[in-house]
Design a protein around this motif. Structure first.
Motif, mmCIF file in Angstrom:
data_model
loop_
_atom_site.group_PDB
_atom_site.id
_atom_site.type_symbol
_atom_site.label_atom_id
_atom_site.label_comp_id
_atom_site.label_asym_id
_atom_site.label_seq_id
_atom_site.Cartn_x
_atom_site.Cartn_y
_atom_site.Cartn_z
ATOM 1 N N MET A 1 -6.322 13.727 1.018
ATOM 2 C CA MET A 1 -6.324 13.435 -0.383
ATOM 3 C C MET A 1 -5.981 11.960 -0.624
ATOM 4 S SD MET A 1 -6.388 15.108 -3.284
ATOM 5 C CE MET A 1 -5.766 15.112 -4.855
ATOM 6 N N LYS A 2 -4.915 11.523 0.074
ATOM 7 C CA LYS A 2 -4.542 10.128 -0.086
ATOM 8 C C LYS A 2 -5.677 9.206 0.338
ATOM 9 C CE LYS A 2 0.400 10.340 0.563
ATOM 10 N NZ LYS A 2 1.504 9.914 1.366
ATOM 11 N N LYS A 3 -6.339 9.624 1.397
ATOM 12 C CA LYS A 3 -7.415 8.825 1.926
ATOM 13 C C LYS A 3 -8.573 8.747 0.931
ATOM 14 C CE LYS A 3 -9.194 8.203 6.504
ATOM 15 N NZ LYS A 3 -9.540 8.816 7.751
ATOM 16 N N ILE A 7 -9.988 5.380 -0.887
ATOM 17 C CA ILE A 7 -11.388 4.990 -0.770
ATOM 18 C C ILE A 7 -12.016 4.852 -2.152
ATOM 19 C CG2 ILE A 7 -13.668 5.757 0.023
ATOM 20 C CD1 ILE A 7 -12.283 6.963 2.459
ATOM 21 N N LEU A 8 -11.699 5.780 -3.053
ATOM 22 C CA LEU A 8 -12.235 5.726 -4.409
ATOM 23 C C LEU A 8 -11.729 4.473 -5.145
ATOM 24 C CD1 LEU A 8 -13.937 7.190 -6.522
ATOM 25 C CD2 LEU A 8 -11.875 8.383 -7.234
ATOM 26 N N ALA A 9 -10.445 4.141 -4.997
ATOM 27 C CA ALA A 9 -9.873 2.955 -5.650
ATOM 28 C C ALA A 9 -10.488 1.668 -5.089
ATOM 29 C CB ALA A 9 -8.365 2.935 -5.473
ATOM 30 N N ALA A 10 -10.661 1.634 -3.773
ATOM 31 C CA ALA A 10 -11.253 0.468 -3.145
ATOM 32 C C ALA A 10 -12.701 0.307 -3.588
ATOM 33 C CB ALA A 10 -11.167 0.579 -1.630
#
Length: 156
Positions: A1-3, A7-10
């Motif tokens: 989930m954190k990953k 990835i979505l934020a980046a």
């Protein structure tokens, strides 16, 4: 989930950066035209400043020459006064000394007259000729002043 959040934020950050940095070609052309116009304005301002600086420099040179002439004319006038005083003193001298003093005084008077003529005839031909003339004239004026002072010592 954190990953996946990372990835979505980046991805959002990269997409936002790309969208904001992409300018249309018409916008780039307009910016380039503005830059060219600013550069032309800067060049014109620099040319105007150069013309103004040249005018100020020429005026400063003319003022310098005028001031020098005034001071030199005062020195020449003082020399003429000293020469006139020496003539009066020579008239009281003995005959054998009188001829020698009159001859020397005539030489000094001629040199003073020549310097006055040189000062009046000087033409403003630029900074270099002015500096050269001023140095030579000051040297000659100092030599004449020394000769006049030396003349007074001999007559006492």
């Amino acid at each position: 989930m954190k990953k996946s959040i990372f990835i979505l934020a980046a991805s959002a950050l990269i997409a936002g950066t790309m969208l904001t940095s992409c300018n249309s070609s018409s916008k780039k052309v307009e910016n380039a035209k503005d830059n060219v116009q600013d550069a032309k304005d800067n060049v014109q301002d620099a040319k105007d400043n150069v013309v103004e600086a040249k005018q100020e420099l020429n005026q400063a040179l003319k003022d310098s020459i005028q001031q020098f002439r005034k001071e030199s004319e005062e020195k020449i006038s003082a020399n003429e006064k000293n020469i006139a005083e020496f003539k009066v003193r020579i008239a009281k001298e003995k005959r054998e000394n009188k001829a020698k003093y009159e001859k020397r005084l005539a030489e000094l008077e001629q040199k003073n007259s020549d310097m006055k003529k040189d000062l009046q005839e000087f033409k403003e031909d630029g900074r270099e000729s002015w500096d050269s003339f001023r140095l030579k004239f000051n040297h000659d004026m100092d030599e004449l002043g020394k000769a006049l002072k030396g003349f007074t010592v001999k007559n006492k």
